[in-house]
Scaffold this active site. Sequence first.
Site, short mmCIF file in Angstrom:
data_model
loop_
_atom_site.label_atom_id
_atom_site.label_comp_id
_atom_site.label_asym_id
_atom_site.label_seq_id
_atom_site.Cartn_x
_atom_site.Cartn_y
_atom_site.Cartn_z
N LYS A 107 103.88 30.03 21.64
CA LYS A 107 104.10 31.44 21.28
C LYS A 107 103.75 32.37 22.46
O LYS A 107 104.51 33.27 22.80
CB LYS A 107 103.28 31.81 20.06
CG LYS A 107 103.72 31.11 18.79
CD LYS A 107 102.75 31.42 17.65
CE LYS A 107 103.07 30.64 16.39
NZ LYS A 107 102.12 30.93 15.29
N ALA A 137 98.47 32.85 18.94
CA ALA A 137 97.60 32.09 18.04
C ALA A 137 98.43 31.36 17.00
O ALA A 137 99.55 31.77 16.68
CB ALA A 137 96.59 33.02 17.35
N ASP A 138 97.87 30.28 16.48
CA ASP A 138 98.50 29.53 15.40
C ASP A 138 97.41 28.99 14.50
O ASP A 138 96.43 28.42 14.98
CB ASP A 138 99.35 28.38 15.95
CG ASP A 138 100.13 27.69 14.86
OD1 ASP A 138 101.05 28.32 14.30
OD2 ASP A 138 99.85 26.52 14.56
N THR A 139 97.58 29.18 13.19
CA THR A 139 96.57 28.75 12.22
C THR A 139 97.16 27.70 11.30
O THR A 139 98.27 27.86 10.80
CB THR A 139 96.07 29.95 11.39
OG1 THR A 139 95.51 30.91 12.28
CG2 THR A 139 95.02 29.53 10.38
N GLY A 151 94.37 27.78 16.73
CA GLY A 151 94.52 27.59 18.17
C GLY A 151 94.82 28.95 18.79
O GLY A 151 95.55 29.76 18.21
#
Length: 191
Positions: free
Chosen positions: A51, A67-69, A104
């Site tokens: 991203k 960010a990635d959750t 992340g």
Amino acid sequence: MEILLASASPRREQLLREMGLHFRVIAPASVEELTGGLTPPVLAMENAKRKAAAVAGRHPAALVIGADTIVVLAGKIYGKPSDLPDARRMLKELAGHRHEVITGVCVIHRPFELELVFHDTTGVWMHHLTAAQITEYLETIHPLDKAGAYGIQDHGDRIIDRIEGSYSNVMGLPVERLRASLEKLGLIQGS
């Protein structure tokens, strides 16, 4: 220095604003997110990196935060539900169990040749939930844009017993760790 948030998440935008940062939101276009094949922390970090890199490629002078959750229960990864029946299934599986929320984060600043990638993990204990409680919760929130089909900030007290770790990480951005990392690198001033 221009700061860009590579995310369409209103929760991440809110958390960055609460940090006092001045930034613009630019949702990454056509990023193919990975859904498996890696350990959960690596998966979240890789998606965050994808991203951030997508936005940094179009804005090479900016500091970009991506960010990635994901939600993980007994090794099974839960992303965003595809529809309401999928959201119901997720909550039914998570109910009564401890799971982990892993976010992340990737910070890219090409002028400084900087690429910082890390993750944060929070343990979440969910109440035992009846089918009626799950239905009531899903009627109260919009679950389709939330990993694991829930938001701790959206009536989370109805479904969550307790957490161990960062509350903001469960919302989608570990602000404590992000702030400390940006301060250490001299990219923002200490509070």
